[in-house]
Design a protein around this motif. Structure first.
Motif, PDB file in Angstrom:
ATOM      1  N   GLY A 222       0.813  -1.209   0.000  1.00  0.00           N
ATOM      2  CA  GLY A 222       0.000   0.000   0.000  1.00  0.00           C
ATOM      3  C   GLY A 222       0.846   1.258   0.000  1.00  0.00           C
ATOM      4  O   GLY A 222       1.786   1.395  -0.795  1.00  0.00           O
ATOM      5  N   SER A 223       0.546   2.178   0.908  1.00  0.00           N
ATOM      6  CA  SER A 223       1.270   3.445   0.968  1.00  0.00           C
ATOM      7  C   SER A 223       2.726   3.262   1.375  1.00  0.00           C
ATOM      8  O   SER A 223       3.545   4.171   1.207  1.00  0.00           O
ATOM      9  N   ARG A 224       3.080   2.075   1.906  1.00  0.00           N
ATOM     10  CA  ARG A 224       4.473   1.795   2.287  1.00  0.00           C
ATOM     11  C   ARG A 224       5.313   1.350   1.096  1.00  0.00           C
ATOM     12  O   ARG A 224       6.517   1.090   1.249  1.00  0.00           O
ATOM     13  N   TRP A 238      13.190  -1.928  -3.415  1.00  0.00           N
ATOM     14  CA  TRP A 238      12.055  -1.391  -2.661  1.00  0.00           C
ATOM     15  C   TRP A 238      11.819   0.018  -3.166  1.00  0.00           C
ATOM     16  O   TRP A 238      12.782   0.771  -3.381  1.00  0.00           O
ATOM     17  N   VAL A 239      10.559   0.351  -3.418  1.00  0.00           N
ATOM     18  CA  VAL A 239      10.233   1.714  -3.804  1.00  0.00           C
ATOM     19  C   VAL A 239       9.095   2.200  -2.919  1.00  0.00           C
ATOM     20  O   VAL A 239       8.180   1.444  -2.588  1.00  0.00           O
ATOM     21  N   PRO A 240       9.148   3.471  -2.506  1.00  0.00           N
ATOM     22  CA  PRO A 240       8.088   4.007  -1.646  1.00  0.00           C
ATOM     23  C   PRO A 240       6.827   4.279  -2.437  1.00  0.00           C
ATOM     24  O   PRO A 240       6.850   4.376  -3.671  1.00  0.00           O
ATOM     25  N   GLY A 241       5.713   4.389  -1.729  1.00  0.00           N
ATOM     26  CA  GLY A 241       4.468   4.773  -2.378  1.00  0.00           C
ATOM     27  C   GLY A 241       4.518   6.221  -2.848  1.00  0.00           C
ATOM     28  O   GLY A 241       5.312   7.018  -2.360  1.00  0.00           O
ATOM     29  N   VAL A 242       3.687   6.540  -3.819  1.00  0.00           N
ATOM     30  CA  VAL A 242       3.577   7.910  -4.328  1.00  0.00           C
ATOM     31  C   VAL A 242       2.464   8.604  -3.550  1.00  0.00           C
ATOM     32  O   VAL A 242       1.316   8.152  -3.574  1.00  0.00           O
TER      33      VAL A 242
END
Length: 353
Positions: A222-224, A238-242
């Motif tokens: 999700g947002s993580r 790993w990529v963060p949420g937008v």
């Protein structure tokens, strides 16, 4: 089961199409004896249509196998998918006296609750499909069993992107799941499912287990953001949420998967595939429902035009310049409060002397 010899499509999906009715703006969840008012409502095709529409809007030729009722809801979903979204329904059928499945989705505090009514399709999925179509990528839900067409496609070299739903038995039998994942290219569970099947306590720990199961393991949080491991390239990411303002998270996982598939066909690095999938999912939660909230290239272009001056995104999403260069940026439709609008309003009576 015979094999279709036509030109291959980019993506094949099979499953149940629902009419989704979405309510947003709820301050609290409904409770017995109380009426809750909302400030937003939308209607849209849902279920497997979320993934099919999201893929088509990203320019992927998409084939869908699903049952449709001959009721007004079925008429709406069939027309929306085949005409407005340009999805190939040659492996789908209409059935008389079988009503369309319906889901009511309640968006509450950046999450959702759902109420669904459905009956099983009149014929088994394998009979509905008929000839197994040629396709580069395919989606398969392997949460309960594995359709025989998956074996046919794996033998032909189709890359299968697999997912699971919540295990209602809560046994989370990893041995059975690994058997159903045999030959699949990718496994894309959410964090809760991934941790339950791998008996781990974090998405990144789950990835370390899942990388032994399939060539491409992806866990959405999700947002993580999203975590992934690609055996073919040796990449971990790993990529963060937008960050966006959330209206309705319905179907965000399906839109993420569509973005991941588009990146796979484009041959992007794992980081770019994850960033693009995260972006597509984030743009989708700004609207009602899953299918008709999914972004087209015009939405991605508009986001990038505004975001490229932001230091958080400028370098990470620079690859969009090349991606957007040859993409048609046609407007896309959005969910509306009701469906139809076929019958014109009656004319007011004419006064006579």
């Amino acid at each position: 089961m015979s094999v279709d010899t036509a030109e291959p499509s980019d993506v094949f999906v099979a499953g149940q199409v629902f009419l989704d009715i979405i309510f947003t703006g709820m301050l609290r969840a409904p409770s017995g004896g109380h009426e809750i008012w909302t400030d937003g409502m939308g209607s849209s095709p849902g279920g497997v249509a979320n993934l099919a529409v999201a893929c088509s809007r990203l320019g992927l030729s998409t084939t869908l196998s699903a049952a449709f009722g001959c009721d007004a809801y079925g008429d709406y979903c069939w027309k929306e998918l085949s005409e407005s979204e340009n999805i190939d329904l040659s492996h789908s059928r209409r059935f008389a006296e079988w009503h369309s499945p319906v889901t009511v989705s309640l968006a509450i505090d950046d999450d959702r609750a759902m109420v669904t009514h459905e009956h099983p399709p009149p014929v088994p999925a394998e009979e509905l499909l008929g000839d197994v179509p040629l396709t580069r990528l395919a989606f398969a839900d392997v949460g309960v069993d594995r359709a025989s067409w998956v074996d046919t496609m794996v033998a032909r070299g189709t890359k299968i992107f697999a997912d699971v739903g919540w295990d209602a038995t809560e046994r989370w039998d990893s041995g059975e799941l690994r058997e159903r994942l045999a030959g699949c290219h990718a496994f894309v569970p959410n964090a809760a499912e991934a941790m339950a099947y791998t008996r781990t306590d974090s998405p990144d720990a789950a990835i370390e287990e899942l990388r032994e199961w399939v060539p491409l393991a992806v866990v959405t949080a999700g947002s993580r953001g999203a975590f992934a491991a690609d055996a073919a390239t040796g990449e971990d990411a790993w990529v963060p949420g937008v960050p966006v303002e959330v209206l309705d998270p319905t179907g965000a996982g399906d839109v993420f998967l569509a973005g991941l598939m588009a990146g796979e066909l484009a041959g992007w690095s794992l980081l770019h595939r994850l960033r693009f999938a995260n972006l597509c999912a984030a743009l989708s939660v700004r609207g009602f429902g899953g299918a008709l909230a999914s972004p087209g290239w015009i939405d991605i272009a508009q986001w990038w035009a505004a975001a490229r001056s932001d230091r958080r995104f400028a370098e990470d999403y620079e690859f969009l310049d090349d991606a957007l260069a040859d993409k048609a940026q046609r407007p896309v439709s959005r969910a509306v409060a009701t469906i139809g609008f076929v019958t014109p309003a009656p004319r007011p009576p004419t006064e006579t002397s």
